[in-house]
Design an enzyme around this catalytic site. Sequence first.
Site, mmCIF file in Angstrom:
data_model
loop_
_atom_site.group_PDB
_atom_site.id
_atom_site.type_symbol
_atom_site.label_atom_id
_atom_site.label_comp_id
_atom_site.label_asym_id
_atom_site.label_seq_id
_atom_site.Cartn_x
_atom_site.Cartn_y
_atom_site.Cartn_z
ATOM 1 N N ARG A 296 -11.412 -28.120 -40.470
ATOM 2 C CA ARG A 296 -11.591 -28.783 -39.109
ATOM 3 C C ARG A 296 -12.907 -29.152 -38.893
ATOM 4 O O ARG A 296 -13.864 -28.579 -39.256
ATOM 5 C CB ARG A 296 -10.824 -27.658 -37.967
ATOM 6 C CG ARG A 296 -9.534 -27.054 -38.376
ATOM 7 C CD ARG A 296 -8.605 -27.876 -37.728
ATOM 8 N NE ARG A 296 -6.989 -27.432 -37.872
ATOM 9 C CZ ARG A 296 -6.436 -26.512 -37.334
ATOM 10 N NH1 ARG A 296 -6.951 -25.867 -36.125
ATOM 11 N NH2 ARG A 296 -5.251 -26.221 -37.837
ATOM 12 N N ALA B 252 9.879 -22.374 -39.242
ATOM 13 C CA ALA B 252 8.338 -22.584 -39.940
ATOM 14 C C ALA B 252 7.324 -21.677 -39.281
ATOM 15 O O ALA B 252 7.513 -21.501 -38.150
ATOM 16 C CB ALA B 252 7.914 -24.084 -39.993
ATOM 17 N N HIS C 146 -4.031 -28.375 -41.825
ATOM 18 C CA HIS C 146 -3.458 -27.343 -41.777
ATOM 19 C C HIS C 146 -2.530 -27.313 -42.951
ATOM 20 O O HIS C 146 -2.488 -28.302 -43.805
ATOM 21 C CB HIS C 146 -2.500 -27.210 -40.577
ATOM 22 C CG HIS C 146 -1.863 -28.530 -40.337
ATOM 23 N ND1 HIS C 146 -1.009 -28.635 -39.029
ATOM 24 C CD2 HIS C 146 -1.807 -29.796 -40.884
ATOM 25 C CE1 HIS C 146 -0.770 -29.743 -39.156
ATOM 26 N NE2 HIS C 146 -1.132 -30.495 -40.187
ATOM 27 N N TRP D 3 -5.962 -31.347 -33.616
ATOM 28 C CA TRP D 3 -6.561 -31.090 -35.253
ATOM 29 C C TRP D 3 -7.769 -31.959 -35.327
ATOM 30 O O TRP D 3 -7.637 -33.217 -35.592
ATOM 31 C CB TRP D 3 -5.429 -31.287 -36.264
ATOM 32 C CG TRP D 3 -4.541 -30.108 -36.122
ATOM 33 C CD1 TRP D 3 -4.388 -28.965 -36.714
ATOM 34 C CD2 TRP D 3 -3.287 -30.303 -35.516
ATOM 35 N NE1 TRP D 3 -3.398 -28.411 -36.480
ATOM 36 C CE2 TRP D 3 -2.798 -28.954 -35.927
ATOM 37 C CE3 TRP D 3 -2.734 -31.492 -34.530
ATOM 38 C CZ2 TRP D 3 -1.203 -28.962 -35.226
ATOM 39 C CZ3 TRP D 3 -1.309 -31.127 -34.305
ATOM 40 C CH2 TRP D 3 -0.667 -29.967 -34.631
ATOM 41 N N GLN E 29 -4.998 -20.590 -44.199
ATOM 42 C CA GLN E 29 -3.690 -20.426 -43.783
ATOM 43 C C GLN E 29 -3.030 -19.868 -44.505
ATOM 44 O O GLN E 29 -2.863 -20.464 -45.705
ATOM 45 C CB GLN E 29 -3.181 -21.646 -43.054
ATOM 46 C CG GLN E 29 -4.090 -22.092 -41.736
ATOM 47 C CD GLN E 29 -3.396 -23.139 -40.964
ATOM 48 O OE1 GLN E 29 -2.856 -24.075 -41.635
ATOM 49 N NE2 GLN E 29 -3.724 -23.277 -39.609
ATOM 50 N N VAL F 296 8.082 -28.452 -34.439
ATOM 51 C CA VAL F 296 8.726 -27.303 -34.193
ATOM 52 C C VAL F 296 9.289 -27.552 -32.755
ATOM 53 O O VAL F 296 8.861 -28.082 -31.716
ATOM 54 C CB VAL F 296 8.476 -26.228 -34.409
ATOM 55 C CG1 VAL F 296 8.279 -25.585 -35.872
ATOM 56 C CG2 VAL F 296 7.092 -25.773 -33.519
HETATM 57 N N1 DAH Z 1 -0.075 -25.990 -38.467
HETATM 58 C C1 DAH Z 1 -0.203 -25.266 -37.243
HETATM 59 C C2 DAH Z 1 -1.871 -25.226 -36.870
HETATM 60 O O1 DAH Z 1 -2.514 -25.222 -37.831
HETATM 61 C C3 DAH Z 1 0.352 -23.936 -37.127
HETATM 62 C C4 DAH Z 1 1.596 -23.934 -37.158
HETATM 63 C C5 DAH Z 1 2.420 -23.745 -36.000
HETATM 64 C C6 DAH Z 1 2.275 -24.159 -38.436
HETATM 65 C C7 DAH Z 1 3.726 -24.026 -35.947
HETATM 66 C C8 DAH Z 1 3.647 -24.049 -38.206
HETATM 67 C C9 DAH Z 1 4.236 -23.976 -37.078
HETATM 68 O O2 DAH Z 1 4.543 -24.084 -39.673
HETATM 69 O O3 DAH Z 1 5.876 -23.884 -37.107
HETATM 70 O O4 DAH Z 1 -2.374 -25.025 -35.868
#
Ligand code: DAH
Length: 352
Positions: free
Chosen positions: A221, A320, A195, A149, A235, A278
Amino acid sequence: MNLEQIKQSAFKEIEESRDLKSLEGLRIKYLGRKSQLVEILHSLKDVPLNQRQKIGPVANVLKKELDELIKNRKAELREDEGSKKIDLSRPAQKISRGHFHPLTIAEEKICRIFLTMNFSVVEGPEIENEFYNFDALNIPPNHPARDLWNTLWLKTRTDADKTQIDADKTRTKADSVRENLGRNQRQSALLLRTHTSPMQIRYMETHQPPFQIIVPGRVFRYEATDASHEINFYQVEGLMVGSRVSLANFKFIIETFLKKFFGPNIKFRFRPSYFPFVEPGLEVDVWFKDKWLEVMGAGMVARKVFDAVRYNPDQVQGFAFGLGLDRLVKIKYNLPDIRLLYSGDLRFIKQF
Ligand code: DAH
């Protein structure tokens, strides 16, 4: 003609005038340099005083009246002539109505789909701190995963104070500022959220499972832009936690969602992937125009994340996901470039 006669005939003729041209003729006739009225006014200097005092005021009043009358009649005739030019048989000009932006339309549609599956919609702050955006999501400082990120950090009060200290040579004041600085630095640094995942933490801190939520929102970003990357985009985060929430539940929810959003024939797949928050982690692709396109990251919430919000990882489990709204819109409307969504170009926006 005496003044009274002039008045009567002028009034009558002016009232009866039918167009601007003949009205102008009347103005010259009654108020022009060679008109009787003006001649009378001019000759006043030669008449005896007692007559002058009688005629003068009356002639002047009449001149004013005629001026006024002509002006009003002129306005009336102008209006008449203007209205004659309106062609009522012509088609009316189309009124263009405002409408929602394609991203807003998609976001609403997504929210509606999840609402029917008993999810709640919540929102979080766009300015986040390091703790929620990273640490609590199992991305500690200096962890290589932070490189996933590219972050826009905010210049906080602390930075400003630092400059102040450098400039400030008086010991006592510098000391007190330095003290405050110490306090501020212990707080987590501010950034623009990269995110929507930090809202997982904020929500779990203040709620107990079972629950299921989605979090739509704007993220940022620090990146070079191209056809599928923007410096800010949208998102929709999802989080479902309970005592027996499994990956099978996730599959059902996402399948239902994708079919409602894209139509029943949409083809999708799960692919193993890595995100620090995760375990296992995965990505979801949809089949579009002969290739797989990634639309979301997801997985089962990591034990470390439950630790951070003081849930007992032996008693709760959850999934998630974070889906890219711009990606979904790009696919759904077959857009060549997501930057169009932020261009403000009406030729594009008006097509939705
Ligand atoms: N936050 C991640 C991104 O911005 C996307 C994401 C991946 C969200 C896995 C989630 C997850 O909740 O379980 O790339």
